[in-house]
Design a protein around this motif. Structure first.
Motif, PDB file in Angstrom:
ATOM      1  N   ARG A  87       0.952  -1.117   0.043  1.00 46.30           N
ATOM      2  CA  ARG A  87       0.053   0.067  -0.231  1.00 46.30           C
ATOM      3  C   ARG A  87       0.789   1.096   0.038  1.00 46.30           C
ATOM      4  NH1 ARG A  87      -1.817   3.654   3.309  1.00 46.30           N
ATOM      5  NH2 ARG A  87      -3.988   4.744   3.101  1.00 46.30           N
ATOM      6  N   ASN A  88       2.063   1.111   0.915  1.00 44.03           N
ATOM      7  CA  ASN A  88       2.790   2.434   1.004  1.00 44.03           C
ATOM      8  C   ASN A  88       4.278   2.364   0.508  1.00 44.03           C
ATOM      9  OD1 ASN A  88       0.831   3.727   2.729  1.00 44.03           O
ATOM     10  ND2 ASN A  88       1.910   2.495   4.345  1.00 44.03           N
ATOM     11  N   TYR A  89       4.720   1.155  -0.082  1.00 44.42           N
ATOM     12  CA  TYR A  89       5.856   1.052  -0.762  1.00 44.42           C
ATOM     13  C   TYR A  89       5.933   0.366  -1.819  1.00 44.42           C
ATOM     14  CZ  TYR A  89       6.989   2.198   4.361  1.00 44.42           C
ATOM     15  OH  TYR A  89       7.155   3.124   5.382  1.00 44.42           O
ATOM     16  N   ILE A  90       7.252   0.674  -2.723  1.00 42.40           N
ATOM     17  CA  ILE A  90       7.595  -0.093  -3.863  1.00 42.40           C
ATOM     18  C   ILE A  90       8.868  -0.985  -3.394  1.00 42.40           C
ATOM     19  CG2 ILE A  90       8.731  -0.197  -6.126  1.00 42.40           C
ATOM     20  CD1 ILE A  90       7.153   2.312  -6.555  1.00 42.40           C
ATOM     21  N   VAL A  91       9.199  -2.044  -3.296  1.00 46.01           N
ATOM     22  CA  VAL A  91       9.993  -2.932  -2.738  1.00 46.01           C
ATOM     23  C   VAL A  91      11.107  -3.401  -3.908  1.00 46.01           C
ATOM     24  CG1 VAL A  91      10.836  -4.849  -1.427  1.00 46.01           C
ATOM     25  CG2 VAL A  91       8.803  -3.682  -0.795  1.00 46.01           C
ATOM     26  N   ALA A  92      12.333  -3.368  -4.003  1.00 47.98           N
ATOM     27  CA  ALA A  92      12.980  -3.508  -5.156  1.00 47.98           C
ATOM     28  C   ALA A  92      14.237  -4.188  -4.720  1.00 47.98           C
ATOM     29  CB  ALA A  92      13.200  -2.251  -6.128  1.00 47.98           C
ATOM     30  N   LYS A  93      15.009  -4.835  -5.731  1.00 42.29           N
ATOM     31  CA  LYS A  93      16.402  -5.178  -5.488  1.00 42.29           C
ATOM     32  C   LYS A  93      17.183  -4.645  -6.745  1.00 42.29           C
ATOM     33  CE  LYS A  93      15.932  -9.637  -3.133  1.00 42.29           C
ATOM     34  NZ  LYS A  93      16.880  -9.913  -2.270  1.00 42.29           N
ATOM     35  N   PRO A  94      18.520  -4.600  -6.500  1.00 36.87           N
ATOM     36  CA  PRO A  94      19.612  -4.217  -7.560  1.00 36.87           C
ATOM     37  C   PRO A  94      19.473  -5.128  -8.565  1.00 36.87           C
ATOM     38  CG  PRO A  94      20.576  -4.525  -5.253  1.00 36.87           C
ATOM     39  CD  PRO A  94      19.294  -4.713  -5.277  1.00 36.87           C
ATOM     40  N   TYR A  95      19.747  -4.681  -9.907  1.00 36.62           N
ATOM     41  CA  TYR A  95      19.484  -5.365 -11.172  1.00 36.62           C
ATOM     42  C   TYR A  95      20.526  -4.978 -12.098  1.00 36.62           C
ATOM     43  CZ  TYR A  95      17.578  -7.972 -15.345  1.00 36.62           C
ATOM     44  OH  TYR A  95      17.436  -8.516 -16.456  1.00 36.62           O
ATOM     45  N   PRO A  96      21.253  -5.946 -12.779  1.00 28.54           N
ATOM     46  CA  PRO A  96      21.206  -7.536 -12.489  1.00 28.54           C
ATOM     47  C   PRO A  96      21.583  -7.693 -11.226  1.00 28.54           C
ATOM     48  CG  PRO A  96      22.876  -6.942 -14.005  1.00 28.54           C
ATOM     49  CD  PRO A  96      22.232  -5.652 -13.897  1.00 28.54           C
ATOM     50  N   PRO A  97      21.328  -8.932 -10.394  1.00 24.90           N
ATOM     51  CA  PRO A  97      21.690  -9.232  -9.338  1.00 24.90           C
ATOM     52  C   PRO A  97      23.326  -9.425  -9.325  1.00 24.90           C
ATOM     53  CG  PRO A  97      20.155 -11.054  -9.977  1.00 24.90           C
ATOM     54  CD  PRO A  97      20.356  -9.902 -11.063  1.00 24.90           C
ATOM     55  N   GLY A  98      24.158  -8.648  -8.342  1.00 23.58           N
ATOM     56  CA  GLY A  98      25.363  -8.601  -8.086  1.00 23.58           C
ATOM     57  C   GLY A  98      26.019  -7.378  -8.846  1.00 23.58           C
ATOM     58  N   ASN A 135      25.738  -5.366   0.320  1.00 25.60           N
ATOM     59  CA  ASN A 135      24.778  -6.476   0.000  1.00 25.60           C
ATOM     60  C   ASN A 135      24.134  -6.663  -0.995  1.00 25.60           C
ATOM     61  OD1 ASN A 135      23.124  -8.611   0.508  1.00 25.60           O
ATOM     62  ND2 ASN A 135      22.632  -7.758   2.625  1.00 25.60           N
ATOM     63  N   ASN A 136      24.269  -7.211  -2.208  1.00 20.44           N
ATOM     64  CA  ASN A 136      23.333  -7.229  -3.276  1.00 20.44           C
ATOM     65  C   ASN A 136      21.895  -7.934  -3.080  1.00 20.44           C
ATOM     66  OD1 ASN A 136      24.759  -5.773  -5.481  1.00 20.44           O
ATOM     67  ND2 ASN A 136      26.464  -7.103  -5.005  1.00 20.44           N
ATOM     68  N   GLN A 137      21.993  -8.434  -1.762  1.00 22.08           N
ATOM     69  CA  GLN A 137      20.687  -9.240  -1.574  1.00 22.08           C
ATOM     70  C   GLN A 137      19.727  -8.437  -1.046  1.00 22.08           C
ATOM     71  OE1 GLN A 137      20.016 -12.355  -2.923  1.00 22.08           O
ATOM     72  NE2 GLN A 137      22.299 -12.005  -3.933  1.00 22.08           N
ATOM     73  N   ILE A 138      20.219  -7.166  -0.738  1.00 21.76           N
ATOM     74  CA  ILE A 138      19.298  -6.066  -0.235  1.00 21.76           C
ATOM     75  C   ILE A 138      17.826  -5.842  -0.496  1.00 21.76           C
ATOM     76  CG2 ILE A 138      19.976  -4.339  -1.296  1.00 21.76           C
ATOM     77  CD1 ILE A 138      20.187  -2.635   1.238  1.00 21.76           C
ATOM     78  N   ASN A 139      16.866  -5.564   0.252  1.00 19.57           N
ATOM     79  CA  ASN A 139      15.684  -5.451  -0.247  1.00 19.57           C
ATOM     80  C   ASN A 139      15.688  -3.944   0.097  1.00 19.57           C
ATOM     81  OD1 ASN A 139      14.454  -7.748  -0.900  1.00 19.57           O
ATOM     82  ND2 ASN A 139      13.868  -8.257   1.037  1.00 19.57           N
TER      83      ASN A 139
END
Length: 160
Positions: A87-98, A135-139
């Motif tokens: 509802r309040n956020y967009i959650v993302a990860k780095p792309y491409p991984p690493g 940390n590339n696994q970061i949310n």
């Protein structure tokens, strides 16, 4: 008899607007000692616009670039991929991984955007992440701009 009332307020997101008195200019001594005007605009999204999982997005910031608190010499920009939208956020990860394009200390408040028909559209505002800079696994969490469009427009119109 006195009555005691306890009120709990939870603020999950916050944003601010800054009104500048003058245009911002950047001085670049490497370009003929001239001033470079910065007037590239980023657009607000449409009120009912919807982002979806797996869309590619771009985040920019001047935060530290490693766990040694090294500051960058220039704006850092990185590709990210949407994992989920609440509802309040967009959650993302780095792309491409690493790729190392995750959010870091000092990046909060920076723009999360995507290009639509050649225009940069602001879809989020950096809030933070749940890991270290390397940390590339970061949310990464971004406040959804669509929650504040009415407030942004009203505030700008009332302060011109």
């Amino acid at each position: 008899m006195p009555v005691s009332i306890q009120i709990t307020i939870t603020i999950t997101t916050d944003i601010g607007l800054i009104k500048l008195r003058h245009k911002i200019s950047l001085y670049d001594p490497l370009v003929d000692n001239t001033f470079l005007l910065v007037n590239q605009a980023i657009c607000l999204p449409e009120l009912n616009s919807i982002n979806t999982k797996d869309q590619l997005i771009i985040y920019a910031g001047f935060g530290v670039i490693d766990n040694n608190n090294t500051l960058p010499n220039w704006l850092q920009i990185g590709w990210n991929k949407i994992l989920t939208i609440t509802r309040n956020y967009i959650v993302a990860k780095p792309y491409p991984p690493g790729s190392g394009s995750g959010i870091c200390w000092g990046d909060s408040g920076g723009p999360l955007y995507q290009y639509v028909n050649g225009k940069a559209i602001l879809i989020g505002i950096g809030k933070g992440g749940n890991g270290g800079c390397s940390n590339n696994q970061i949310n990464m969490f971004f406040v959804k701009v669509t929650l504040y469009i009415d407030w942004i427009i009203e505030t700008v119109q009332n302060n011109n």
